[in-house]
Structures are given as C-alpha cells and as structure tokens.
Design a protein around this motif. Structure first.
Motif, PDB file in Angstrom:
ATOM      1  N   ILE A  65       0.836  -1.202   0.000  1.00 42.25           N
ATOM      2  CA  ILE A  65       0.000   0.000   0.000  1.00 42.25           C
ATOM      3  C   ILE A  65       0.871   1.252   0.000  1.00 42.25           C
ATOM      4  N   ASP A  66       1.878   1.268   0.863  1.00 40.01           N
ATOM      5  CA  ASP A  66       2.761   2.431   0.949  1.00 40.01           C
ATOM      6  C   ASP A  66       3.485   2.686  -0.371  1.00 40.01           C
ATOM      7  N   ALA A  67       3.737   1.624  -1.128  1.00 40.31           N
ATOM      8  CA  ALA A  67       4.497   1.760  -2.374  1.00 40.31           C
ATOM      9  C   ALA A  67       3.699   2.439  -3.480  1.00 40.31           C
ATOM     10  N   VAL A  68       2.380   2.441  -3.366  1.00 43.12           N
ATOM     11  CA  VAL A  68       1.573   2.948  -4.486  1.00 43.12           C
ATOM     12  C   VAL A  68       0.690   4.151  -4.141  1.00 43.12           C
ATOM     13  N   HIS A  69       0.552   4.497  -2.857  1.00 41.20           N
ATOM     14  CA  HIS A  69      -0.405   5.568  -2.570  1.00 41.20           C
ATOM     15  C   HIS A  69       0.143   6.969  -2.830  1.00 41.20           C
ATOM     16  N   ALA A  70       1.389   7.067  -3.237  1.00 40.01           N
ATOM     17  CA  ALA A  70       1.983   8.313  -3.746  1.00 40.01           C
ATOM     18  C   ALA A  70       1.786   9.485  -2.791  1.00 40.01           C
ATOM     19  N   GLY A  71       1.936   9.226  -1.515  1.00 36.21           N
ATOM     20  CA  GLY A  71       1.862  10.312  -0.543  1.00 36.21           C
ATOM     21  C   GLY A  71       0.458  10.760  -0.182  1.00 36.21           C
ATOM     22  N   ALA A  72      -0.540  10.115  -0.749  1.00 35.03           N
ATOM     23  CA  ALA A  72      -1.923  10.486  -0.414  1.00 35.03           C
ATOM     24  C   ALA A  72      -2.200  10.187   1.052  1.00 35.03           C
ATOM     25  N   SER A  73      -2.999  11.030   1.666  1.00 35.93           N
ATOM     26  CA  SER A  73      -3.337  10.840   3.075  1.00 35.93           C
ATOM     27  C   SER A  73      -4.377   9.732   3.210  1.00 35.93           C
ATOM     28  N   LEU A  74      -4.028   8.695   3.957  1.00 36.05           N
ATOM     29  CA  LEU A  74      -4.933   7.562   4.141  1.00 36.05           C
ATOM     30  C   LEU A  74      -5.288   7.422   5.616  1.00 36.05           C
ATOM     31  N   LEU A 103      -6.958   5.254   8.917  1.00 36.63           N
ATOM     32  CA  LEU A 103      -6.815   3.879   9.375  1.00 36.63           C
ATOM     33  C   LEU A 103      -7.801   2.971   8.641  1.00 36.63           C
ATOM     34  N   PHE A 104      -9.038   3.462   8.437  1.00 37.78           N
ATOM     35  CA  PHE A 104     -10.037   2.668   7.729  1.00 37.78           C
ATOM     36  C   PHE A 104      -9.654   2.460   6.263  1.00 37.78           C
ATOM     37  N   ASP A 105      -9.028   3.464   5.641  1.00 41.03           N
ATOM     38  CA  ASP A 105      -8.551   3.308   4.262  1.00 41.03           C
ATOM     39  C   ASP A 105      -7.532   2.177   4.182  1.00 41.03           C
ATOM     40  N   TYR A 106      -6.576   2.177   5.127  1.00 39.09           N
ATOM     41  CA  TYR A 106      -5.556   1.131   5.158  1.00 39.09           C
ATOM     42  C   TYR A 106      -6.180  -0.241   5.365  1.00 39.09           C
ATOM     43  N   PHE A 107      -7.076  -0.342   6.324  1.00 37.10           N
ATOM     44  CA  PHE A 107      -7.730  -1.621   6.601  1.00 37.10           C
ATOM     45  C   PHE A 107      -8.452  -2.144   5.359  1.00 37.10           C
ATOM     46  N   THR A 108      -9.173  -1.254   4.689  1.00 38.86           N
ATOM     47  CA  THR A 108      -9.937  -1.658   3.504  1.00 38.86           C
ATOM     48  C   THR A 108      -9.018  -2.128   2.386  1.00 38.86           C
ATOM     49  N   LEU A 109      -7.964  -1.355   2.116  1.00 37.66           N
ATOM     50  CA  LEU A 109      -7.020  -1.732   1.052  1.00 37.66           C
ATOM     51  C   LEU A 109      -6.311  -3.041   1.392  1.00 37.66           C
ATOM     52  N   ALA A 110      -5.929  -3.202   2.658  1.00 31.38           N
ATOM     53  CA  ALA A 110      -5.263  -4.443   3.075  1.00 31.38           C
ATOM     54  C   ALA A 110      -6.195  -5.634   2.891  1.00 31.38           C
ATOM     55  N   ALA A 111      -7.457  -5.468   3.278  1.00 35.36           N
ATOM     56  CA  ALA A 111      -8.430  -6.555   3.129  1.00 35.36           C
ATOM     57  C   ALA A 111      -8.608  -6.923   1.665  1.00 35.36           C
ATOM     58  N   LEU A 112      -8.723  -5.923   0.791  1.00 28.93           N
ATOM     59  CA  LEU A 112      -8.914  -6.191  -0.637  1.00 28.93           C
ATOM     60  C   LEU A 112      -7.695  -6.921  -1.229  1.00 28.93           C
ATOM     61  N   LEU A 113      -6.497  -6.552  -0.782  1.00 27.31           N
ATOM     62  CA  LEU A 113      -5.287  -7.246  -1.240  1.00 27.31           C
ATOM     63  C   LEU A 113      -5.289  -8.710  -0.791  1.00 27.31           C
ATOM     64  N   ILE A 114      -5.713  -8.948   0.433  1.00 27.85           N
ATOM     65  CA  ILE A 114      -5.788 -10.324   0.946  1.00 27.85           C
ATOM     66  C   ILE A 114      -6.811 -11.139   0.154  1.00 27.85           C
ATOM     67  N   PHE A 115      -7.977 -10.532  -0.120  1.00 27.86           N
ATOM     68  CA  PHE A 115      -9.006 -11.229  -0.905  1.00 27.86           C
ATOM     69  C   PHE A 115      -8.462 -11.594  -2.290  1.00 27.86           C
ATOM     70  N   LYS A 116      -7.757 -10.657  -2.903  1.00 26.19           N
ATOM     71  CA  LYS A 116      -7.201 -10.906  -4.239  1.00 26.19           C
ATOM     72  C   LYS A 116      -6.159 -12.022  -4.193  1.00 26.19           C
ATOM     73  N   HIS A 117      -5.325 -11.985  -3.163  1.00 26.32           N
ATOM     74  CA  HIS A 117      -4.273 -12.995  -3.031  1.00 26.32           C
ATOM     75  C   HIS A 117      -4.861 -14.402  -2.920  1.00 26.32           C
ATOM     76  N   HIS A 118      -5.970 -14.539  -2.199  1.00 27.54           N
ATOM     77  CA  HIS A 118      -6.572 -15.853  -1.980  1.00 27.54           C
ATOM     78  C   HIS A 118      -7.591 -16.227  -3.060  1.00 27.54           C
ATOM     79  N   GLY A 119      -7.832 -15.331  -4.003  1.00 29.42           N
ATOM     80  CA  GLY A 119      -8.729 -15.647  -5.110  1.00 29.42           C
ATOM     81  C   GLY A 119     -10.147 -15.990  -4.677  1.00 29.42           C
ATOM     82  N   VAL A 120     -10.699 -15.218  -3.737  1.00 31.32           N
ATOM     83  CA  VAL A 120     -12.038 -15.529  -3.229  1.00 31.32           C
ATOM     84  C   VAL A 120     -13.089 -15.363  -4.320  1.00 31.32           C
ATOM     85  N   ASP A 121     -14.179 -16.115  -4.183  1.00 28.73           N
ATOM     86  CA  ASP A 121     -15.260 -16.056  -5.172  1.00 28.73           C
ATOM     87  C   ASP A 121     -16.165 -14.849  -4.969  1.00 28.73           C
ATOM     88  N   LEU A 122     -16.350 -14.475  -3.728  1.00 26.34           N
ATOM     89  CA  LEU A 122     -17.318 -13.434  -3.415  1.00 26.34           C
ATOM     90  C   LEU A 122     -16.846 -12.653  -2.193  1.00 26.34           C
TER      91      LEU A 122
END
Length: 277
Positions: free
Chosen positions: A2-11, A13-32
C-alpha cells in the motif's frame, strides 16, 4: 504494498484496513466479497469498490452531526453507494422517494421490502411466514428470535440475485441463518440467563424491545446499560422503558463513554424506574 503505491496520499486507518483486506481477498482468489459500508456509505472507504449489488438495511437519525438531520439527507448519503445497472435490496421503512428515483436514474433493479419483496403471516401463533421473492417464487420461512423477517428474506433474495455467480439454494440459506450468531448481537448466555445486545441506534433498540416483548413477557428484566457520548439517550432507550424493571447504569473504558449521572438523569426523566449507577 500500500505504501508503495499511494503516492503520498493521506490515508485514514479505515482506508488502510480496507485496502489491506482487498489485497488479501485478491491474493486468496475468493469467489465473493461481502463489504459493509460504514457511516452513511458515500464517503466510506469500501465505496471505492463497484459492487454487483447492495443491501440497504435502514435509515435512521443516527450520526446526524455527520450525515444530516433528516432521513432524506441521510438517504442521499446511503445511495452514494449505488452503481449503474446493479441490483439493490432496500429494507428501509417508509423509504424516502430519492431511493427509487436514484435507482431509476441508474437503471437499477430495486427490490423494496413491502413492495417487490414481502412476507405474509400464516396465522396467529404461527412460527412461520410466507416469503415472496422478486422472481415470484414463494416459500415458508421459520421465524427466528435473533433475526428479523425482512433480513432473512433479504438473504434469500441476495442468493437468488447471485445465482449466476454463486448458486445457493434456499434450504442452504435457511440453514445458515438458523446456525448463524454474532457475538454481542442478541446473544443469550443460558448459564447466567443473560442476554447481550450492542444495540446502539433507535432501530436496533426497537428490534430488541420487540423481541423482549415477544419472548420474555411477564419476566423480571434487569438491564445493565452503557452508552457513547453524543447519542440521543432519550430516543435510544425510550422503547425499553416499559419493559425493564431495574436499570443499572455503567460506563466503558475510553474517552467516549457517557457518564452514569447523565444517563441516569435521562432515564429517570422518561419514566424508567429503579435506576442505579
């Protein structure tokens, strides 16, 4: 990542949590993925995702300092999660007209509780009701103490809407509802004869009052309550006043707990009896 791509944008705690969750979902290839949009919805971090569908659960006068002071103002925040040609299930009581208006503008398939989606009682004292889904299919639904009829019907409607992506039959949905419990949400501890509920807005408290009236009528009820600062204590606890025999006012750790004295004064003013700090 997340830190590598947010280009200094202010995030937040909820933004971080949401982005982290979406990355985890993508990594595990969830159906829904099922996401809950917090305060209002329009400005919540999860609204960055364009969903296939939305379940709009309620609109009440909560967080008015942020969302607005009328149901119409709050509805505008809620419908901020709508997307073109998705499906929406609305369980909103007396829905503001803006909901259907916006749905029509976006060519959304709207299923409003009490209209396109509804249930009918089967008779006095029955433990079942008959649910009618948008497709025209009908079935009997067992009444559950921990779940409202509209919520259960919505789960079945979601399964029907999602059939193309994830086929689930109605018997599976019913079995899941029957076994599903959420800690702190109408959670009964039989060993201590205690019922825990974190109801923190008027709709949730009204549902709790309805269930107490239905399943605990005639019993002596003792309440232990604590509430967050900024809540309208009067409107929050009014539905429970006629049901509770003894009140015990407490606080919780942290800076946001209302004082016991404040809660006691309000409870007494609306007719609560036997209030102790």
């Amino acid at each position: 990542r997340i830190d590598a791509v947010h280009a200094g944008a202010s995030l937040s705690l909820f933004d971080y949590f949401t982005l982290a969750a979406l990355l985890i979902f993508k990594h595990h290839g969830v159906d829904l993925v099922l996401l809950e949009a917090g305060i209002g919805g329009r400005c919540d971090a999860v609204n960055a995702v364009s969903a296939i569908g939305v379940v709009l659960t309620s609109i009440g006068l909560d967080h008015c300092d942020i969302l607005g002071t009328t149901r119409e103002h709050i509805a505008v925040e809620k419908i901020g999660v709508f997307r073109q040609k998705q499906w929406v299930i609305s369980l909103v009581d007396s829905p503001p007209a803006i909901i259907r208006q916006r749905a029509n503008e976006l060519s959304i398939q709207l299923s409003q509780w009490g209209e396109e989606l509804y249930a009918e009682p089967l008779g006095e004292g029955e433990k079942f009701c008959r649910v009618h889904l948008v497709s025209g299919s009908r079935f009997n639904l067992a009444l559950m103490p921990h779940c409202r009829v509209d919520q259960m019907a919505a789960m079945h409607q979601v399964a029907e809407n999602m059939n193309e992506w994830l086929p689930i039959d109605s018997s599976t949905v019913s079995a899941v509802i029957e076994k599903c419990t959420v800690p702190g949400r109408y959670e009964y501890w039989s060993r201590y004869r205690c019922l825990f509920d974190v109801a923190h807005n008027p709709q949730a408290v009204r549902f709790l009052a309805q269930r107490l009236r239905q399943f605990y009528s005639g019993k002596t009820l003792i309440a232990v309550v604590a509430v967050r600062t900024g809540k309208n204590i009067q409107s929050l606890y009014q539905p429970l006043v006629s049901l509770i025999d003894h009140w015990n006012v407490a606080t919780f750790s942290g800076p946001f707990s209302a004082s016991t004295q404040e809660v006691k004064i309000v409870l007494t003013s609306i007719g609560a009896e036997a209030v102790k700090e």
